[in-house]
Design an enzyme around this catalytic site. Structure first.
Site, PDB file in Angstrom:
ATOM      1  N   CYS A 100       0.865  -1.180   0.000  1.00 19.01           N
ATOM      2  CA  CYS A 100       0.000   0.000   0.000  1.00 19.01           C
ATOM      3  C   CYS A 100       0.910   1.241   0.000  1.00 19.01           C
ATOM      4  O   CYS A 100       1.657   1.470   0.962  1.00 19.01           O
ATOM      5  CB  CYS A 100      -0.895   0.004   1.234  1.00 19.01           C
ATOM      6  SG  CYS A 100      -1.948   1.464   1.312  1.00 19.01           S
ATOM      7  N   CYS A 243      -4.933   6.257  -4.000  1.00 18.73           N
ATOM      8  CA  CYS A 243      -4.275   4.946  -3.908  1.00 18.73           C
ATOM      9  C   CYS A 243      -2.845   5.147  -4.395  1.00 18.73           C
ATOM     10  O   CYS A 243      -2.628   5.449  -5.578  1.00 18.73           O
ATOM     11  CB  CYS A 243      -5.021   3.935  -4.785  1.00 18.73           C
ATOM     12  SG  CYS A 243      -4.203   2.331  -4.893  1.00 18.73           S
TER      13      CYS A 243
END
Ligand SMILES: N[C@@H](CCC[C@H](N)C(=O)O)C(=O)O
Length: 305
Positions: A100, A243
């Site tokens: 991530c 993101c």
């Protein structure tokens, strides 16, 4: 057995996370406990959850209750023995992800502010992930993460998005986790995309994918820096405000489409802010770096059933 969990809430460009410390690997949560904590109506609410655990103690808990060893911690230490801390990352539905890009900056800030880790000026903080070790540097209020090698993976699936009549060709890119990027015509078309349901990919990718929709900014390139706008539907979390790995995949895909002479530095606007991407050569091949902010917002205690 019920217990109290002390947590911190943080975000990177609006991509938000619940973080908690479990250095010795004594408090792994089940997927259903994670999904309950990330629920925006019945829990704290977040796009993902990060457990701060030592790489040497990485384990996790399956739904039926048994705790299993996770070799990713040992792999991280074999890659870099200085990677003391592991980012044990879960999506909001409780599923695992390898990496991530926003979460790792927020995690670095959490490790530094809680005193679990430190970075000397000019040094990097190596963090273990399921995609390998990632090196972070602090740059004022921002963090830069070397996301390592990337690759075209997943072919060129067709992307069908609710609210957009014409399907688009996508391009599969792995930056440790899987992405499919599709180019849209203009802001109007991008705004019309309904991402409350997952875009459909044909063919379907075996591990699923995060899907990024991009449009060029005008001008696409200024002073040697490319500029695009992006929306994302994250695997396991739905539409999010940002993101980090998706931003990197979107910049790589756009550079590929732009062809020879396209820049290696990009700005990517997402609903939650702007992130910077830089592609650079290394001895083992091209790496890509992501820079952006990381914020810790509040702490609290929650009862886990
Ligand atoms: N928000 C993240 C990506 C989180 C994982 C992703 N949903 C997946 O399943 O791969 C980022 O900032 O990169």
């Amino acid at each position: 057995m019920a217990f109290s969990l002390h947590f911190t809430k943080g975000h990177g460009t609006g991509n938000d996370f619940v973080l908690y410390s479990d250095p010795e690997g004594e408090l792994p949560l089940t997927p259903s406990q994670i999904a309950a904590l990330c629920d925006r109506h019945f829990g704290i609410g977040a796009d993902g959850l990060i457990r701060a655990v030592k790489s040497s103690k990485l384990n996790r808990k399956h739904e039926p209750g048994q705790i299993v060893d996770d070799p990713a911690g040992a792999h991280a230490l074999a890659e870099d023995s200085a990677a003391e801390w592991f980012m044990d990352y879960y999506n909001s539905d409780g599923s695992l992800s390898e990496m991530c890009g926003n979460g790792i900056r927020v995690y670095a800030k959490y490790l530094l502010e809680t005193g679990l880790a430190s970075i000397n000026p000019g040094e990097t903080l190596p963090i273990g992930t399921r995609a390998g070790v990632r090196d972070l540097t602090a740059q004022g209020t921002q963090f830069q993460v070397d996301m390592g090698r990337w690759s075209f993976e997943g072919g060129e699936p067709v992307v069908k998005v609710e609210g957009v009549p014409v399907a688009r060709p996508g391009i599969g890119i792995s930056v440790g986790n899987p992405h499919v990027v599709a180019a849209f015509a203009d802001d109007g078309e991008l705004d019309a995309a309904n991402l409350s349901t997952a875009p459909r990919l044909e063919p379907v990718l075996p591990d699923g994918a995060n899907v990024e929709l991009v449009v060029p900014r005008d001008p696409l390139v200024k002073d040697g820096v490319g500029h695009i706008r992006m929306r994302v539907h994250e695997r396991g979390s739905g539409e999010t405000l940002s993101c980090g790995t998706g931003v990197v995949a979107a910049a790589l895909a756009t550079r590929h489409w732009a062809g020879e002479g396209a820049p290696h530095n990009w700005r990517v606007d997402v609903p939650g802010g702007t992130l910077a991407v830089r592609m650079f050569p290394t001895e083992e091949g091209e790496h890509v770096a992501l820079s952006g902010p990381a914020e810790l917002v509040y702490t609290g205690t929650v009862e886990i059933a």
